[in-house]
Design a protein around this motif. Structure first.
Motif, PDB file in Angstrom:
ATOM      1  N   LYS A 118      -2.567  -0.929  -8.471  1.00 53.49           N
ATOM      2  CA  LYS A 118      -2.104  -1.195  -7.100  1.00 53.49           C
ATOM      3  C   LYS A 118      -3.253  -1.682  -6.224  1.00 53.49           C
ATOM      4  O   LYS A 118      -3.091  -2.617  -5.449  1.00 53.49           O
ATOM      5  CB  LYS A 118      -1.455   0.043  -6.496  1.00 53.49           C
ATOM      6  N   GLN A 119      -4.413  -1.050  -6.341  1.00 49.95           N
ATOM      7  CA  GLN A 119      -5.557  -1.443  -5.528  1.00 49.95           C
ATOM      8  C   GLN A 119      -6.053  -2.832  -5.877  1.00 49.95           C
ATOM      9  O   GLN A 119      -6.525  -3.566  -5.011  1.00 49.95           O
ATOM     10  CB  GLN A 119      -6.691  -0.418  -5.663  1.00 49.95           C
ATOM     11  N   GLU A 120      -5.941  -3.200  -7.144  1.00 51.24           N
ATOM     12  CA  GLU A 120      -6.389  -4.526  -7.583  1.00 51.24           C
ATOM     13  C   GLU A 120      -5.282  -5.569  -7.499  1.00 51.24           C
ATOM     14  O   GLU A 120      -5.507  -6.744  -7.774  1.00 51.24           O
ATOM     15  CB  GLU A 120      -6.898  -4.449  -9.032  1.00 51.24           C
ATOM     16  N   ARG A 121      -4.078  -5.104  -7.144  1.00 51.59           N
ATOM     17  CA  ARG A 121      -2.906  -5.985  -7.077  1.00 51.59           C
ATOM     18  C   ARG A 121      -2.694  -6.716  -8.410  1.00 51.59           C
ATOM     19  O   ARG A 121      -2.491  -7.921  -8.459  1.00 51.59           O
ATOM     20  CB  ARG A 121      -3.008  -6.961  -5.919  1.00 51.59           C
ATOM     21  N   ARG A 122      -2.791  -5.929  -9.480  1.00 52.25           N
ATOM     22  CA  ARG A 122      -2.591  -6.446 -10.832  1.00 52.25           C
ATOM     23  C   ARG A 122      -1.566  -5.565 -11.528  1.00 52.25           C
ATOM     24  O   ARG A 122      -1.264  -4.464 -11.070  1.00 52.25           O
ATOM     25  CB  ARG A 122      -3.914  -6.413 -11.608  1.00 52.25           C
ATOM     26  N   SER A 123      -1.057  -6.033 -12.634  1.00 55.07           N
ATOM     27  CA  SER A 123      -0.088  -5.230 -13.377  1.00 55.07           C
ATOM     28  C   SER A 123      -0.811  -4.093 -14.096  1.00 55.07           C
ATOM     29  O   SER A 123      -2.006  -4.186 -14.399  1.00 55.07           O
ATOM     30  CB  SER A 123       0.664  -6.091 -14.388  1.00 55.07           C
TER      31      SER A 123
END
Length: 137
Positions: A118-123
């Motif tokens: 979530k923090q990296e906006r990645r899956s």
């Protein structure tokens, strides 16, 4: 629990094997440091006999952060299954304790990976693959 895309994550904890023989063996003190042996001496079998990290610190004089590091080392390097719960650290005595401890560790690990995703906006899958590369496996 959901991944960054809102997809439900389901984990089948029933596939966790009951107490592998490698974790039932009596630990070999060869290659252990004095700190490792001192801490391991205090960690008893069975959840009912759990001891807190702060109590280990009090009895050994080893700083709490170092106690946590040593316990991690005992688990990874020496293959000693040391579980933790609200009451502290213990060595699982029954298959049920072993399964519950593994389930708890896996859930915590996945929760941390979900937060990182979530923090990296990645899956979650991308973060997991990257973590495997960084961890070396």
């Amino acid at each position: 629990m959901k991944d960054i895309n809102g997809n439900q994550i389901q984990i089948d904890f029933s596939v966790i094997p009951a107490c592998p023989e490698s974790f039932r063996r009596i630990p070999d003190a060869a290659g252990m440091t004095n700190e490792e042996m001192e801490i391991l001496r205090l960690i008893q079998r069975g959840k009912a006999n759990a001891i807190t990290g702060k109590e280990i610190e009090r009895q050994t004089g080893i700083k709490y952060d170092d106690v946590r590091h040593v316990i991690s080392h005992l688990c990874v390097r020496h293959e000693i299954f040391i579980a933790s719960c609200d009451e502290g650290y213990f060595i699982p005595q029954t298959p049920e304790e072993h399964i519950a401890a593994n389930k708890s560790m896996r859930k915590r690990g996945i929760s941390i990976l979900v937060r990182a995703a979530k923090q990296e906006r990645r899956s979650l899958e991308e973060v997991y693959k990257q973590a495997r590369i960084e961890y070396g496996g």
